[in-house]
Write a protein that holds these residues in place. Structure first.
Motif, short mmCIF file in Angstrom:
data_model
loop_
_atom_site.label_atom_id
_atom_site.label_comp_id
_atom_site.label_asym_id
_atom_site.label_seq_id
_atom_site.Cartn_x
_atom_site.Cartn_y
_atom_site.Cartn_z
N PHE A 89 -10.65 -2.09 5.79
CA PHE A 89 -9.64 -1.14 6.24
C PHE A 89 -9.34 -0.07 5.19
O PHE A 89 -9.00 1.06 5.55
N VAL A 90 -9.50 -0.38 3.92
CA VAL A 90 -9.24 0.61 2.88
C VAL A 90 -10.26 1.75 2.90
O VAL A 90 -10.01 2.80 2.33
N ARG A 91 -11.40 1.56 3.56
CA ARG A 91 -12.44 2.59 3.64
C ARG A 91 -12.29 3.48 4.87
O ARG A 91 -12.99 4.48 5.00
N ILE A 92 -11.41 3.13 5.80
CA ILE A 92 -11.27 3.90 7.04
C ILE A 92 -10.55 5.21 6.77
O ILE A 92 -9.46 5.23 6.21
N LEU A 143 -3.61 -0.86 10.61
CA LEU A 143 -4.16 -1.71 9.55
C LEU A 143 -4.71 -0.87 8.39
O LEU A 143 -4.59 -1.26 7.23
N ALA A 144 -5.30 0.28 8.70
CA ALA A 144 -5.81 1.16 7.64
C ALA A 144 -4.67 1.74 6.83
O ALA A 144 -4.76 1.84 5.60
N GLU A 148 -4.07 1.01 2.91
CA GLU A 148 -4.00 2.11 1.95
C GLU A 148 -2.83 1.90 0.98
O GLU A 148 -2.96 2.13 -0.21
N GLY A 149 -1.71 1.40 1.49
CA GLY A 149 -0.56 1.11 0.63
C GLY A 149 -0.85 -0.04 -0.31
O GLY A 149 -0.41 -0.04 -1.46
N ASP A 150 -1.61 -1.03 0.14
CA ASP A 150 -1.97 -2.17 -0.72
C ASP A 150 -2.91 -1.78 -1.82
O ASP A 150 -2.94 -2.37 -2.89
N ASP A 151 -3.75 -0.75 -1.54
CA ASP A 151 -4.79 -0.35 -2.48
C ASP A 151 -4.34 0.77 -3.42
O ASP A 151 -5.06 1.17 -4.31
N ALA A 152 -3.16 1.28 -3.22
CA ALA A 152 -2.70 2.42 -4.02
C ALA A 152 -2.52 2.01 -5.49
O ALA A 152 -2.20 0.89 -5.81
N VAL A 153 -2.75 2.99 -6.36
CA VAL A 153 -2.63 2.74 -7.79
C VAL A 153 -1.22 3.01 -8.25
O VAL A 153 -0.56 3.90 -7.88
#
Length: 153
Positions: A89-92, A143-144, A148-153
């Motif tokens: 989902f982080v790639r969508i 889900l994407a 995206e929020g989970d993967d944010a730096v």
């Protein structure tokens, strides 16, 4: 894993009918200018292409599956070559639903998932009813966004 709607076989078989008709027409026109081609050659070849295309549509349906899990969408497909695709989902990038003319005629649609990172990295889930295509599009979008929020730096 979720299977596609059975009417998708009609969409894929219709593509085979169109391909066979075009091939048969081109061969029939070409055979008029080539003296050693028998008159029955183009229709027989078009019939073989049609038969192979319809059998391929049936087998393609048999092996096509997808599943939305917690972290990604998983797709499994292929008649001669089995292809398993995982789209995290982080790639969508974005998700579309679309319906071509033949799909509209049989009451189906598809979802196209565009991914980041490489050229032509889109994934299509065909053979969905319009409501299930919209539901899948919205679910993948949510889900994407969450990923995206989970993967944010």
């Amino acid at each position: 894993m979720t299977r596609l709607h059975p009417r998708v076989r009609l969409v894929w078989a219709a593509r085979s009918v169109v391909s066979a008709a075009i091939l048969g027409g081109v061969l029939a026109i070409g055979a008029r200018f080539v003296p050693f081609v028998p008159p029955w050659g183009p229709p027989v070849l078009a019939g073989v292409v049609l038969l192979v295309g319809v059998v391929h549509a049936v087998l393609r349906y048999r092996f096509w599956r997808y599943e939305v899990r917690d972290d990604a969408i998983y797709l499994e497909r292929g008649v001669l070559t089995r292809v398993r695709t995982v789209v995290p989902f982080v790639r969508i990038q974005h998700v579309d639903s679309s319906r071509g003319p033949v799909e509209r005629a049989v009451g189906l649609g598809r979802v196209v998932v565009y991914t980041a990172g490489s050229r032509g990295a889109d994934v299509t889930v065909p053979g969905l009813t319009p409501s299930s295509a919209d539901d899948l599009r919205e679910r993948l979008k949510r889900l994407a966004i969450r990923a995206e929020g989970d993967d944010a730096v």
